[in-house]
Scaffold this motif. Structure first.
Motif, PDB file in Angstrom:
ATOM      1  N   ASP A 153      -4.231  21.605  -9.672  1.00 18.36           N
ATOM      2  CA  ASP A 153      -3.675  22.781  -8.981  1.00 18.36           C
ATOM      3  C   ASP A 153      -2.298  22.494  -8.403  1.00 18.36           C
ATOM      4  OD1 ASP A 153      -5.903  24.242  -9.589  1.00 18.36           O
ATOM      5  OD2 ASP A 153      -6.920  23.810  -7.677  1.00 18.36           O
ATOM      6  N   GLU A 154      -2.143  21.313  -7.847  1.00 16.88           N
ATOM      7  CA  GLU A 154      -0.836  20.930  -7.263  1.00 16.88           C
ATOM      8  C   GLU A 154       0.219  20.819  -8.356  1.00 16.88           C
ATOM      9  OE1 GLU A 154      -2.207  18.344  -3.331  1.00 16.88           O
ATOM     10  OE2 GLU A 154      -1.988  17.340  -5.283  1.00 16.88           O
ATOM     11  N   ASP A 156       0.217  22.499 -11.228  1.00 19.98           N
ATOM     12  CA  ASP A 156       0.546  23.866 -11.679  1.00 19.98           C
ATOM     13  C   ASP A 156       1.459  24.568 -10.693  1.00 19.98           C
ATOM     14  OD1 ASP A 156      -1.023  23.439 -13.884  1.00 19.98           O
ATOM     15  OD2 ASP A 156      -2.830  24.377 -13.018  1.00 19.98           O
ATOM     16  N   ASN A 157       1.167  24.465  -9.412  1.00 18.75           N
ATOM     17  CA  ASN A 157       2.013  25.098  -8.394  1.00 18.75           C
ATOM     18  C   ASN A 157       3.423  24.517  -8.390  1.00 18.75           C
ATOM     19  OD1 ASN A 157      -0.096  26.742  -7.535  1.00 18.75           O
ATOM     20  ND2 ASN A 157      -0.805  25.241  -5.996  1.00 18.75           N
ATOM     21  N   LEU A 158       3.524  23.219  -8.641  1.00 21.88           N
ATOM     22  CA  LEU A 158       4.839  22.577  -8.665  1.00 21.88           C
ATOM     23  C   LEU A 158       5.644  23.052  -9.859  1.00 21.88           C
ATOM     24  CD1 LEU A 158       6.826  20.511  -7.513  1.00 21.88           C
ATOM     25  CD2 LEU A 158       5.619  18.726  -8.795  1.00 21.88           C
ATOM     26  N   LYS A 173       5.365  25.952 -11.379  1.00 29.96           N
ATOM     27  CA  LYS A 173       5.786  27.334 -11.126  1.00 29.96           C
ATOM     28  C   LYS A 173       6.979  27.390 -10.188  1.00 29.96           C
ATOM     29  CE  LYS A 173       1.195  29.400 -11.774  1.00 29.96           C
ATOM     30  NZ  LYS A 173       0.072  30.126 -11.104  1.00 29.96           N
ATOM     31  N   ALA A 174       6.954  26.520  -9.157  1.00 30.22           N
ATOM     32  CA  ALA A 174       8.059  26.495  -8.200  1.00 30.22           C
ATOM     33  C   ALA A 174       9.349  26.023  -8.857  1.00 30.22           C
ATOM     34  CB  ALA A 174       7.702  25.601  -7.019  1.00 30.22           C
ATOM     35  N   GLU A 181      12.476  27.870  -6.789  1.00 30.85           N
ATOM     36  CA  GLU A 181      12.171  27.654  -5.375  1.00 30.85           C
ATOM     37  C   GLU A 181      12.339  26.179  -4.967  1.00 30.85           C
ATOM     38  OE1 GLU A 181       8.313  29.073  -4.530  1.00 30.85           O
ATOM     39  OE2 GLU A 181       8.701  31.142  -5.214  1.00 30.85           O
TER      40      GLU A 181
END
Length: 327
Positions: free
Chosen positions: A10-11, A13-15, A17-18, A23
């Motif tokens: 999850d970390e 994937d979020n990274l 996307k950012a 971002e």
């Protein structure tokens, strides 16, 4: 985040996307710390660590203080010696930088194997020679080869300097340094293999108004036997702590060797200037003392003894009868 932390899916994937949305800037994740890389020459490996060089500096700082104290007695000139730096290089790098004439003292460093070298700046050598020959201690403007007489004087100076190596090296090993010979041509100073590693301790020597360098060349093959002792911890742990009694004994030993003038006064007399001007061989001057009267013996200008006149092995002498003890 440290290099040992593990990210979950999850970390991750979020990274991603950012990063894709802008971002988070990817530059922020670059390592800020850069590893300092130093070239290492495997053909000429360094055999002297910083600890070794630092210990050598401490040894020669003590050596410099000995020269500060003792050389002025020989040169009758103010002398200052201070350690400038130390480094480890191949002997070829040092020898290639030499120019003629040089003052190269080859020293037997017993009981260690091999030799060490003391290289003295030529202007300091000329200044010392000039001082010992009665000059003011000036160097010459135009460099030239040293004469045989000058080399003989240099041998005397270097022998004095080399003798003072015993004390500062005493905490490492009891050395018996001895001057083997002096070379004044750098081409004949190849006493060490060109690729051999050496430690150079550079001292700044000032004699009066003249200033120059003294290089002490210490080959690794000579110091190899005592390399484990060339560290500050060992050096300080073996320092001999001298108490007040040992200092008193040293001072008494030095004072006992001091020469003082001594004179025996046979008597006094007063004559006229005319009699003094016309005095000739065979004339008799009447003294105010008798034959059997004690004479005054002076040490310097201080009355110290009473004595009777006499002879010893066909020479005039006096026999001390009493000691004058006065404050």
């Amino acid at each position: 985040m440290s290099a040992n932390d593990v990210m979950s899916q999850d970390e991750i994937d979020n990274l991603l996307k950012a990063l894709s949305s802008g971002e988070v800037d990817a530059e922020e994740f670059k390592d800020e710390e850069k590893v300092q890389v130093k070239d290492y020459n495997f053909s000429r490996p360094s055999k002297f660590s910083k600890e070794h060089l630092r210990t050598l500096e401490i040894i020669f700082e003590n050596y410099g203080r000995l020269l500060d104290t003792n050389l002025p007695a020989y040169l009758r000139k103010n002398v200052q010696v201070a350690v400038v730096n130390s480094e480890a290089i191949a002997y070829s790098e040092f020898s290639n930088a030499l120019s003629n004439p040089v003052i190269f003292g080859i020293i037997d460093f017993e009981p260690l194997q091999g030799n060490i070298v003391m290289e003295l700046a030529s202007n300091i050598g000329y200044a010392m020679i000039d001082r010992l020959l009665g000059g003011v201690g000036e160097s010459i403007e135009k460099k030239r080869e040293f004469s045989e007489i000058e080399i003989s004087i240099l041998e005397r100076i270097l022998t004095i300097c080399i003798d003072y190596l015993r004390e500062p090296w005493g905490n490492v090993i009891a050395v018996r340094p001895k001057l083997n010979r002096i070379e004044t041509n750098s081409q004949f100073a190849q006493i060490i293999a060109p690729n051999e590693m050496i430690a150079i301790v550079t001292l700044n020597v000032t004699v009066g108004d003249e200033e120059g360098l003294m290089n002490i060349i210490l080959p690794y093959i000579t110091l190899e036997e005592v390399m484990d002792k060339l560290n500050t911890k060992y050096w300080y742990s073996t320092m001999q702590q001298k108490d007040e009694e040992s200092y008193e004994e040293a001072i008494e030993s030095i004072i006992s060797k001091t020469k003082v003038p001594i004179r025996a006064v046979l008597g006094n007399s007063s004559i006229s200037v005319n009699d003094f001007a016309n005095i000739q061989r065979g004339d008799i001057i009447k003294l105010d003392t008798k034959i059997d009267q004690e004479l005054n013996i002076f040490v310097g200008n201080i009355l110290k003894f009473k004595a009777l006149p006499g002879t010893a092995t066909d020479k005039y002498a006096v026999r001390v009868t009493s000691v004058v003890r006065e404050e």
